[in-house]
Structure formats: structure tokens, C-alpha cells
Design an enzyme around this catalytic site. Structure first.
Site, PDB file in Angstrom:
ATOM      1  N   GLY A 254       0.594  -1.240   0.061  1.00 39.14           N
ATOM      2  CA  GLY A 254      -0.007   0.122   0.225  1.00 39.14           C
ATOM      3  C   GLY A 254       0.813   1.327   0.044  1.00 39.14           C
ATOM      4  O   GLY A 254       0.326   2.388  -0.374  1.00 39.14           O
TER       5      GLY A 254
ATOM      6  N   CYS B 137       3.937   5.788  16.657  1.00 33.87           N
ATOM      7  CA  CYS B 137       4.838   6.150  17.350  1.00 33.87           C
ATOM      8  C   CYS B 137       5.857   4.672  16.970  1.00 33.87           C
ATOM      9  O   CYS B 137       5.427   3.706  18.241  1.00 33.87           O
ATOM     10  CB  CYS B 137       5.240   6.387  18.184  1.00 33.87           C
TER      11      CYS B 137
ATOM     12  N   THR C  60      11.508  -6.833 -11.701  1.00 33.35           N
ATOM     13  CA  THR C  60      11.007  -8.169 -11.920  1.00 33.35           C
ATOM     14  C   THR C  60       9.836  -8.362 -10.763  1.00 33.35           C
ATOM     15  O   THR C  60      10.121  -7.774  -9.495  1.00 33.35           O
ATOM     16  CB  THR C  60      12.300  -9.001 -11.721  1.00 33.35           C
TER      17      THR C  60
HETATM   18  C1  LIG Z   1      -5.046   3.390   5.644  1.00 35.65           C
HETATM   19  C2  LIG Z   1      -3.843   2.478   5.210  1.00 35.65           C
HETATM   20  N1  LIG Z   1      -2.021   2.732   3.680  1.00 35.65           N
HETATM   21  C3  LIG Z   1      -2.375   2.395   3.508  1.00 35.65           C
HETATM   22  C4  LIG Z   1      -0.888   1.094   4.910  1.00 35.65           C
HETATM   23  C5  LIG Z   1       0.551   0.588   3.642  1.00 35.65           C
HETATM   24  O1  LIG Z   1       0.276  -0.279   3.389  1.00 35.65           O
HETATM   25  P1  LIG Z   1       1.545  -1.014   3.514  1.00 35.65           P
HETATM   26  O2  LIG Z   1       1.495  -2.071   4.952  1.00 35.65           O
HETATM   27  O3  LIG Z   1       0.946  -2.361   2.640  1.00 35.65           O
HETATM   28  O4  LIG Z   1       2.931  -0.570   3.330  1.00 35.65           O
HETATM   29  C6  LIG Z   1      -2.067   1.221   5.272  1.00 35.65           C
HETATM   30  C7  LIG Z   1      -1.171   0.293   6.233  1.00 35.65           C
HETATM   31  O5  LIG Z   1      -1.269  -0.069   7.175  1.00 35.65           O
HETATM   32  C8  LIG Z   1      -3.222   1.289   6.033  1.00 35.65           C
HETATM   33  O6  LIG Z   1      -3.773   1.602   6.808  1.00 35.65           O
END
Ligand SMILES: Cc1ncc(COP(=O)(O)O)c(C=O)c1O
Length: 394
Positions: free
Chosen positions: A70, A324, A237
Site C-alpha cells: 500500500g 510511534c 522483476t
Molecule cells: C490506510 C492505509 N494505507 C496504507 C497503508 C500501507 O500499506 P502497506 O503496509 O502495504 O505498505 C496502510 C497500512 O497500515 C493503511 O492502513
């Protein structure tokens, strides 16, 4: 056996995904860019993963960019759209409660001349579409608002925002759907966004893999350069096993969603009633427009870290709402944006249920969590520092 109530942080890989991934962690190890039979087998699996994920999301395979999660998908959406639109304008708009993968990425862009506008939220963590409108000008190129918040579970009025943005034309709309994907219906077409982020480990897929859905025709500059993978939008990759696992996990999540959401809502209500019966405990986030499995609480005159530590010692894994990991207490930017003071925000506790959560676990949590909170509040359990490092920002 400990009870895991931290599904918003991550989930266990589901067996269907693991089974689908195993061949690509074993004998089917080819590089999808190789022309020989090993490469072709990997390419077919990767293409099929794009196809299946896209279908489940309501898009097409060409619109999917598989990323390392994400965080990377949010970075690609924001930096990619901001740089692609720089000639037209430099204003970027986001809600004040975005995940740091959005908020910090925008702040980083300020160093390169972009102007970042943060739209406030109300006491429940909701963005007012009128206030968002007011933040837009004709130099605005991108708006980012999450579908559901990771700390308090509040769901945003995405469709309404999308309709208003469409009327203004030329402003791209990014939606971080990472927390929503496991339990809320998600059809990228119906959402009305141009860019949508998901992350596999939140819906029982593997860690380190996610995707950005990019509406056909959206201008986006690649942020990782090298080969021509992912249709020139992300070099490197590919993580074939990860992509396969993500697609299978997401299909399963979609199939389970209606029953999972109903079950989780009932379990969360039961746990909420037990916790809210303790003096000084209140619900944070929207009372109804929220993720079915996420219970976010504020415990007055108590330290959320101390509660998490005490819960862990009593066999319950939960997290605070604070971002944190270094040991120095930092109040959650989400709660302070919602109008809580720094001191109040330090009393945040998040209990997040998932598909794997059982009735018996919730019954046990209904006894243990109120007891631990009450003990911390009346001082019979010390408010320790953070010996286990449980202050989480996921
Ligand atoms: C709302 C939201 N966005 C983005 C992320 C980041 O995702 P990732 O852990 O796959 O980098 C998180 C992860 O906690 C999230 O809760």
C-alpha cells in the site's frame, strides 16, 4: 493461545492464497520477462493474477499496477499524478486523517514546489465535501481521500467527493482503500476515483505486495525506473508469487465479505458494549459509518501503550492509535485532527477484528479488556513505558 485483535495492522495469510503461491516459490520460479518456458509460465501466472484482481475490483487487467504494498502504491499515485500534472498546476489536496503513506508523501513534494492543502475533518473523522470543495482551485491537480481510516475506521463520502471532482474536470482523485478492501464493497467504477490503492496483507494475502488501480487514460509518471514491467509504470522483476497470492486472497475476501461484515459488526458491537461500560471509555470515529470490525476507543486519563502492554501480558494483541515506534509518545495525527487534545489522544486503543476472529475469542476479550482498562485507570496496574514496542501506526 493469544487472541489476535490487530487485524487492521495485518492478517494471517489464508490457506487458499498460500496454496496458490507455493508453485511460484518452488519449481515455477521463472522470470516473467524471459522468453523460454520457465519465463512463459511465470508470465501466464502474473497475467492471470492481474486479470483476476482487476475483475474482482471491477476494472481491467491493464489498469492494475502490482506494487510492493500500500505504501508504494500510494507513493506512485501521488508522486506519479503530481509530477504528470505539474505543468497544469501544483496544488495537492488531502484529508487531515490520511495514512502517512499519503500525508508524508505529499509533504515530501512540498520540497519541490508543490502546495499541499489539508482538509479538516469533524469530531467523527469525516471530511465535509463542501470544505473539500473550498480547498480546490484551478491549479489543483490531485485530491486524495481514504475510503476508511486505519485508526478510527470512519468511512468517507467518497462517491459524493468523486461526483463533485468530476464536475470540475482535470483533478485526479486518489482513494486509499487499504483498510476498506477486506470488509467494504469495492467497485472501482462505482467509487468514481481515478486511482485506488489496496494492500494484500490486510485481506489475508501476503505481505509486501499491493496494487494501484489506475483508471484507463490517467496520466501517471513512473516512480521506479529500469525495465518495462507493469506496462512501464513500475520497473523491476515482478513478485509473481505475491501477485498470485494477492489475487486469490482478494477473490476470497470478496466472496466472504457479505457474511464476514455482518458477523464482524455483531462481534464488534458486543465488544464495544463491554468496553464502553467502563467509566472514562468512549468510542472514537463515526458511530455508524465505520469499518465493521474496527473498535477504536479513547480511555481517559490512561496511556494506550500501557493498556496494550497489559493486554498483551493477558493474552490479547491490540494496538494504540499512536504513530510511534521509537519510544517517544506521539499523539495520533488522526485523533488530534478530530479535535482531541494531545493528552486525550495518548489514551487511544484500537481493537480490530478479522474474519478469523471467533465468537469465543470475543467473549474472552469482553471479560479481559474491560478488566485491564479499569485496572490501568484505577492505578492497580502500572502505566509502564513501552517495553514491548507496541505503539503501532499501521
Ligand atoms: C490506510 C492505509 N494505507 C496504507 C497503508 C500501507 O500499506 P502497506 O503496509 O502495504 O505498505 C496502510 C497500512 O497500515 C493503511 O492502513
Amino acid at each position: 493461545m493469544a487472541i489476535y485483535l490487530d487485524h487492521a495492522a495485518t492478517t494471517q495469510l489464508r490457506p487458499e492464497a498460500l496454496e496458490a503461491m507455493l508453485p511460484y516459490l518452488g519449481g515455477a520460479f521463472g522470470n516473467p520477462s524471459s522468453a523460454h518456458s520457465f519465463g512463459r509460465a511465470a508470465r501466464n501466472a502474473l497475467d492471470e493474477a492481474h486479470e483476476r484482481l482487476a475483475t474482482a475490483l471491477g476494472g481491467t487487467a491493464r489498469e492494475i499496477v502490482v506494487t510492493s504494498g500500500g505504501t508504494e502504491a500510494n507513493n506512485l499515485a501521488i508522486k506519479g499524478a503530481a509530477w504528470a500534472g505539474k505543468a497544469r498546476g501544483h496544488r495537492l489536496v488531502a484529508s487531515a486523517v490520511e495514512h502517512h503513506a499519503v500525508g508524508h508523501t505529499m509533504r515530501h513534494l512540498e520540497k519541490f514546489g508543490f502546495e499541499v492543502v489539508e482538509v479538516p475533518v469533524d469530531r467523527n473523522g469525516r471530511v465535509d465535501p463542501d470544505e473539500l470543495d473550498a480547498a480546490l482551485d484551478d491549479r489543483t491537480t490531485l485530491v486524495s481521500v481514504m475510503l476508511a481510516n486505519n485508526e478510527v475506521g470512519t468511512v468517507q463520502p467518497i462517491r459524493e467527493i468523486a461526483d463533485r471532482l468530476r464536475a470540475r474536470r482535470g483533478i485526479l482523485f486518489h482513494v486509499d482503500a487499504v483498510q476498506a478492501a477486506p470488509t467494504l464493497d469495492l467497485d472501482v467504477g462505482e467509487l468514481g476515483a481515478d486511482l485506488v490503492t489496496i494492500s494484500a496483507h490486510k485481506f489475508e494475502g501476503p505481505k509486501g505486495v499491493g496494487a494501484l488501480w489506475v483508471r484507463r487514460g490517467t496520466q501517471l509518471l513512473a516512480q521506479v525506473h529500469g525495465g518495462s514491467q507493469e506496462r512501464h509504470r513500475r520497473a523491476g522483476t515482478e513478485n509473481v508469487a505475491g501477485a498470485v497470492g494477492m489475487a486469490v486472497a482478494y477473490e476470497c475476501a470478496c466472496a466472504d465479505r457479505p457474511t464476514t461484515a455482518i458477523r464482524l459488526r455483531a462481534l464488534r458491537s458486543r465488544l464495544a458494549a463491554a468496553c464502553l461500560a467502563v467509566e472514562g471509555v468512549e468510542l472514537t470515529g463515526h458511530p455508524t459509518l465505520r469499518l465493521p470490525g474496527l473498535l477504536s476507543l479513547l480511555v481517559r486519563s490512561a496511556d494506550g501503550v500501557a493498556i496494550s502492554v497489559a493486554l498483551d501480558l493477558d493474552g490479547i494483541a491490540a494496538s494504540t492509535g499512536s504513530a510511534c515506534s521509537t519510544g517517544s509518545p506521539e499523539p495520533s495525527h488522526v485523533l488530534t485532527a478530530m479535535g482531541y487534545t494531545d493528552a486525550e489522544a495518548l489514551g487511544a486503543l484500537r481493537l480490530s477484528l478479522g474474519r478469523a476472529t471467533t465468537d469465543a475469542e470475543v467473549s474472552e476479550a469482553c471479560l479481559v479488556v474491560p478488566r485491564v482498562i479499569a485496572a490501568i485507570r484505577d492505578g492497580s496496574v502500572a502505566q509502564a513505558a513501552d517495553p514491548l514496542g507496541v505503539r503501532l501506526g499501521a
